[in-house]
Each structure stands twice: as C-alpha cells, then as structure tokens.
Design an enzyme around this catalytic site. Structure first.
Site, PDB file in Angstrom:
ATOM      1  N   GLU A 151      44.268  24.211   9.335  1.00 23.32           N
ATOM      2  CA  GLU A 151      44.800  24.587   8.019  1.00 23.32           C
ATOM      3  C   GLU A 151      45.686  25.818   8.120  1.00 23.32           C
ATOM      4  O   GLU A 151      45.608  26.580   9.079  1.00 23.32           O
ATOM      5  CB  GLU A 151      43.672  24.863   7.034  1.00 23.32           C
ATOM      6  CG  GLU A 151      42.496  25.641   7.553  1.00 23.32           C
ATOM      7  CD  GLU A 151      42.779  26.985   8.131  1.00 23.32           C
ATOM      8  OE1 GLU A 151      43.535  27.758   7.482  1.00 23.32           O
ATOM      9  OE2 GLU A 151      42.255  27.298   9.220  1.00 23.32           O
ATOM     10  N   GLU A 203      44.536  27.258  11.917  1.00 21.14           N
ATOM     11  CA  GLU A 203      45.605  26.338  12.344  1.00 21.14           C
ATOM     12  C   GLU A 203      45.055  25.134  13.096  1.00 21.14           C
ATOM     13  O   GLU A 203      45.820  24.296  13.558  1.00 21.14           O
ATOM     14  CB  GLU A 203      46.635  26.995  13.272  1.00 21.14           C
ATOM     15  CG  GLU A 203      47.380  28.164  12.733  1.00 21.14           C
ATOM     16  CD  GLU A 203      48.497  28.634  13.687  1.00 21.14           C
ATOM     17  OE1 GLU A 203      48.668  28.050  14.774  1.00 21.14           O
ATOM     18  OE2 GLU A 203      49.203  29.578  13.312  1.00 21.14           O
TER      19      GLU A 203
END
Lengths: 335, 335
Positions: B162, B303
């Site tokens: 994310e 991420e």
C-alpha cells in the site's frame, strides 16, 4: 573493503525515496554490497550455489546415525535435481554446482558433477590427523579456484552449501579451536541423535580433541577438518579475491567461514550470513565473527538451503542501491 | 481449509529426503500451502504484488509530516519502476500492479495504473466518517475483483502492499477496534515523527476514536478506515475465494488482514505473514491473529516491500513439497 567509502554509500541509501532507515537490515546489506563492489555497482542476477560434498573418517566411531553411503545417495539426488537445495534453487532461479571434494566412494561420471576429489574422505580424526597439510592446502585451493571460475563466468553471488555425513562433529572441533569456545558447547545433534548417540558423539569428539592441541587455522583444518569445510573456506577466499559477496549457510558453512577469516581476516567483509541455524554451536561461530544472520527460520539441514533463501535478500538489497530513485528527484517531480 | 488433511501432508513432508523437521518454518509454510491447494499442488512461479494507493482526510490534522501530494509522487514512482517495491520485485521476478483506489488527486492515464478509484481520498475521520458504508463495500469489492482477476490470469501468489500518507493513523484506529487493543498501543511513528508530531498524531487519533464507538468490521472500516485498507482486505478475501496464498506485508496490510478475517474468519488460513514490522502496533495485530511472521528485518516502509521479500520463501516451500524426493526413494537408490 575501504571503510572510508561507507559514509558516501550510506548517504546514497539515506537519500532514496523512503524514510531513512525504513528498510532496516536491507540497508545494512546494501551498504555491505556497495562497499564490496565500489566504485562499481552490486549485481545479484547471477547467483550460484556451490555444494561441496565430502566424507568423514569420524563416522567409523558412530558420530552419526547415518552411514557415509548417505553422502553418495544425496550427491546423486542433487545431480538428479530432487534434493531440497535443488527445490529452493529452482524456486529462485539460482544455479547449483555439485562438487566431489572428498566423497568416500568412486562416483559415476556425470555432466553436472565437478570432480575435485582430494581423497576418499578424511581419516578418522579420533585416531590420526583427518588429512595431511598438503591435502588441506589442496582442498582449499580447489575451492578457491572453483569460486573464481564461477565469478569469471559471470556469477554475481556465490552461495555455499555442503553435504557430508559426520560433518557437524568435524565442525565442532574446528569451531572449538578457532572461535575458540569450550568443546562441549560446540556439539549438537546434527541430523538427529538419541541420547546414546549423543554420548558416543561427545566421547568421540573429546577423544579427537585430546589427540592434538592445534590452534593454527591450517593445522586445525588438517587435524580435525573436513574436505568440504576446506573447499568452502577456499571458495570464500576466492569470492573475496574477486570482490563478490559470498553467502554463508549454517553451522558447517560458518565453521568454514571461521577458518577462512582466521586465515585472512579481510575475507569477513565479503561474507553474508544467511540464517541462524537450529544446530547447537552455530551461535558460537556467529558471535566469534560478530555476525547477525538475516533469517531465523529454524533450519538445520545444510546443503546450502539457508544460503539459497538469503539470495533473494541480497538481490533486493543490490537493486535497492542501483534502481531506486532519490527522494529529491521524486519530490521535484523528476521521475 | 480442511484440518483433516493436515496429517497426510505433514507425513509427506516428514518423508522427504532430509531429517524430519530440519526445514523449520519452511515445513510449516509448505503444510499451509499444501492445505490451501489440496488435492492440487501449490505453485509459486507467478507472483503478483498489488499496491493499493489511497489518501486520508486525517492528514488535514497533521498526523503525518508528509502531505498527501507524496502519495501521488510515489504512485508515479511505482509507475516509473523506480520505487523500492519495484526494485525488490525486479530482483525476484514478481509482477507489480498499482491500483488507485482512492488517491486524492486526478492521476494521469497510464498503461500500468489500474483505475479503481472509489473517491478522492477519505474524509477527515477526526470530524466525520472516513467514507460511507456503500463506499466501504465498493472498495472491498474492487479489491476482491482485482485479486480474483489476477488469479484467473495465472497468479499463484498474491502479495499485498500500500501507499497512502496518513495510513498508519487510520490503521491504528482499525486495529484498536478490531484486535481489540488500547488505542495508544496501536499508534506508532509511521514514516517518522518528532515529539510534537507524535503528540498531534495521538490527539487526532484520540479525537477520531471519540467520535464513534463502532466495533463491527464494516462500521469500523467506514468510520476510520482507508480505501487502500479496504482494497487490501477485499483482495485477501478474493485470494481466499480462489484458494491462493496471500502475503501480508506490515502494519497497514495486517490491519487489512484483521479486517478481512473479522469479516470472514476462514480467510486466515490463506494469509502468510511476511515480516515483523518496526512500526509500533504491528505486534498487536500479529498477536490478535496468532500470526508468527517469517522475516524480522526491521522494515517499516510498507509498499509491500516485506511481502516481496517473503515471496521467495513461499516459492521455496511450494517447490519443497512438490519437487523433493522421498527419503525412502533416495535410500533405495531410486533417484
């Protein structure tokens, strides 16, 4: 490696498009890789596992629940691509080389087997030196040349593994003398032992230790070592000579790293310690070498299985250093 | 998954050509993968990282030292292949998909960007619900369909990541209500905060928590959640529906896993927890889900970076189960 370049590489890592320090151990690994290859850049695409196989005369004393014939059976399994090392290597696109540096049997000629046999297994170190000084030097040299050859052929990363029934016993003696550490703390269950087996293993190792007071690295290798331990130590020195990272697996590989680093302390800079083995004694070597392994997965198989699982981390760290944009460029919209 | 099949798969693993248990956590992982795919066999070659990007209205209260514009800048960096997630994915042959599920800006059309935008970031949850119940359900559904689509197109493994400035604040609220756990224990430094910033972050989160006493999963999501958290939770349910493993990254991904599992407890069986994040609060989620992560590398980037580093372990475990010979066959010379 040159400690002067650390600050510059650390600044590059800190300037990447991420909060400083947010990649933890991967940043330390990237720093190590950057220093190894400076002023070039680290690469990780081509990784090769070298599995050194050798037998141990100590097995005659019952230090293992398995006979030396299992070494042969496992070598054939590597060659057939059906061992755990093969599975882990296939899963992560890593080449495997199998090296007979001292299996106590004639092995069939096989296109995937590297014949570097120094002798048919070591002598029984409980009764006599495991090998001569010349054989120890020869095994080191063969491991060295194999690693250098792989690097000249394109390997970016050398990973190490081994197979050899009885080699936790041999490694215990090597670590005891070179760490140094109390002998008993270096002895573990290896591939598995019941209480009677452990008592036999301890008694045999103690008997071997009483036979020689060697503490110099080459003497310890000749008195107590294994040919696969010598081969791996040579490969470490070979990788260091070519300025490539070398990934150390578990207890036996770490004993080889201890030997290599006692012979040449600068080799330490090139070693990446893959994982914390469940084998007793591994922590002693890690502590002696001030090494904090990357993984802690309860592995105690050897074969290079832990080293194989660390290859992706080394590749990731190398790519982080070479591929990731700087935060300045990202915030300036230059990406 | 069916608990009845565990013993049979464990027996297969124990019968492989290695000492029983000598692969530690990898054996547990192989068991999980075997159970997920039973009676089929697990595969790991095709792995896809889904990076869900969304913004947070809470940023208006100063919960992050970065503005929401950084979310856009990082999305562009993923699309350019220059972020850490890209580097880790390239290093290990993993595909990356970037999904705009709620970035607070119009993003340019880009062939690699999946437009699944539900709204232009969430509302400021310190003052009003982050999103409506319909939007929460929509974001879940979009994440679900994206994961199912990737699996139908061939993905063996879904990894989650994310990007969203402010999302550790949102996740703290989600974890507080769904673990449940004391609010203060769920609040960490995120991408970095000084003491004044932490005080502001704590005050804002406390203010948001006081606004609603929601504890039902969908209500908690709508009141406090993020669109990327919803998207990831949906993707977990989508992967589980297709019987594929889904790799959970750090604190925010784990908050999404908590949400997914509170909605559908059976989804737990499909989740592989990649790593122990350095972000405070992550241990609370792991404990609530009885999860022991594979890696502990001090990562706190998000991420999907930790999930990417766990993909090679999942691949290795799958290959171990499918490729390694049995000890009986090796000892009988059948290899």
């Amino acid at each position: 490696v040159d400690p002067q370049i650390a600050a510059g590489i650390r600044a590059v890592i800190d300037g990447k498009a991420k909060p400083p320090g947010s990649l933890g151990r991967i940043e330390d690994l990237a720093l190590q890789l950057g220093m190894i290859r400076h002023p070039g850049e680290p690469r990780g695409d081509n990784a090769v596992l070298l599995v050194f196989a050798g037998d141990h005369g100590l097995v005659a004393e019952g230090v293992s629940q398995y006979p030396s014939a299992v070494t042969v059976a496992m070598v054939m399994t590597y060659l057939a691509g059906r061992a755990t090392a093969n599975a882990f290597a296939t899963a992560n696109d890593i080449d495997v080389r199998v090296i007979d540096i001292g299996v106590a049997a004639e092995l069939p000629v096989h296109p995937k087997l590297i014949d570097a046999k120094v002798r048919m297994g070591t002598a029984n170190a409980a009764r006599e030196p495991a090998m001569t000084a010349e054989q120890a030097a020869d095994a080191l040299s063969r491991g060295y040349r194999i690693a250098v050859g792989e690097i000249k052929a394109g390997a970016d990363i050398i990973a190490l593994g081994e197979m050899g029934i009885g080699n936790t016993a041999s490694s215990a003696l090597v670590v005891h003398r070179l760490a140094p550490a109390p002998l008993d703390d270096c002895i573990g269950v290896g591939a598995g032992q019941d209480d009677a087996g452990m008592a036999r293993k301890r008694a045999t190792i103690t008997k071997a230790a009483a036979r020689s007071d060697a503490t110099a690295p080459l003497d310890v290798l000749a008195e107590f070592g294994g040919l696969e331990i010598a081969g791996m130590a040579g490969a470490i020195l070979g990788a260091a000579s070519q300025r490539r990272p070398v990934i150390i697996d578990g207890f036996i590989s770490s004993a080889a790293a201890l030997l290599a680093i006692r012979l040449c302390p600068a080799a330490r800079d090139y070693c990446v310690f893959a994982h914390r083995s469940a084998e007793r004694g591994h922590d002693i070597v890690l502590h002696a070498l001030d090494a904090k392994p990357l993984l802690d997965l309860g592995l105690r198989l050897g074969e290079g299985t832990g080293a194989l699982l660390a290859v992706p981390l080394v590749r990731a760290a190398a790519r982080m250093l070479t591929d990731v944009a700087s935060l300045d460029d990202v915030l300036a919209g230059k990406i």
